[in-house]
Write a protein that holds these residues in place. Structure first.
Motif, mmCIF file in Angstrom:
data_model
loop_
_atom_site.group_PDB
_atom_site.id
_atom_site.type_symbol
_atom_site.label_atom_id
_atom_site.label_comp_id
_atom_site.label_asym_id
_atom_site.label_seq_id
_atom_site.Cartn_x
_atom_site.Cartn_y
_atom_site.Cartn_z
ATOM 1 N N GLN A 39 0.837 -1.195 0.000
ATOM 2 C CA GLN A 39 0.000 0.000 0.000
ATOM 3 C C GLN A 39 0.870 1.242 0.000
ATOM 4 N N SER A 41 0.676 5.292 0.586
ATOM 5 C CA SER A 41 -0.164 6.226 1.331
ATOM 6 C C SER A 41 -1.137 6.939 0.402
ATOM 7 N N LYS A 43 -3.479 5.519 -1.304
ATOM 8 C CA LYS A 43 -3.981 4.630 -2.359
ATOM 9 C C LYS A 43 -4.525 3.343 -1.744
ATOM 10 N N GLU A 44 -5.271 2.600 -2.523
ATOM 11 C CA GLU A 44 -5.829 1.345 -2.050
ATOM 12 C C GLU A 44 -4.739 0.282 -1.906
ATOM 13 N N ARG A 45 -4.975 -0.615 -1.003
ATOM 14 C CA ARG A 45 -4.071 -1.739 -0.826
ATOM 15 C C ARG A 45 -4.091 -2.611 -2.081
ATOM 16 N N GLU A 46 -2.933 -3.116 -2.454
ATOM 17 C CA GLU A 46 -2.783 -3.873 -3.705
ATOM 18 C C GLU A 46 -2.309 -5.286 -3.402
#
Length: 123
Positions: A39, A41, A43-46
């Motif tokens: 992740q 900061s 942004k969505e977790r990937e």
């Protein structure tokens, strides 16, 4: 309860390599499907990778393109992520996670998470 502790993050130049580790304790490690996520900061977790309890099956996010390898040592209760050919866009906090009784592959839900380790790739 399961405790997960990541380590191995740091600063590396583009093209370099890092190996992340995730030490697990609390329950039978080999019974879990384990995952790696990252992740940035804001942004969505990937999703990065998932590995079956035996280590025999793995699946990776599309962006990995053969650069990363997930593995596990059930005797040591440890999960690994070998990252090669790192790019600046790989900069993120990397998390490991455990899915206790997943109903899909890869799991859609993980039950336990580590605190994360920062990976920074300089250009």
């Amino acid at each position: 309860q399961v405790q997960l502790v990541e380590s191995g993050g740091g600063l590396v130049q583009a093209g370099g390599s890092l190996r992340l580790s995730c030490a697990a304790s609390g329950r039978t490690f080999s019974g879990f499907v384990m995952g790696w996520f990252r992740q940035v900061s804001g942004k969505e977790r990937e999703f990065v990778a998932a590995i079956s309890g035996s280590g025999g099956s793995t699946v990776y996010g599309d962006f990995v393109k053969g650069r990363f390898t997930a593995s596990r040592d059930n005797a040591k209760n440890t999960l690994y992520l070998q990252m090669n050919s790192l790019k600046p866009e790989d900069t993120a906090v990397y998390y490991c996670a455990a899915a206790v009784s997943p109903r899909s592959w890869p799991p859609r839900r993980y039950d336990y998470w580590g605190q994360g380790t920062q990976v920074t790739v300089s250009s």
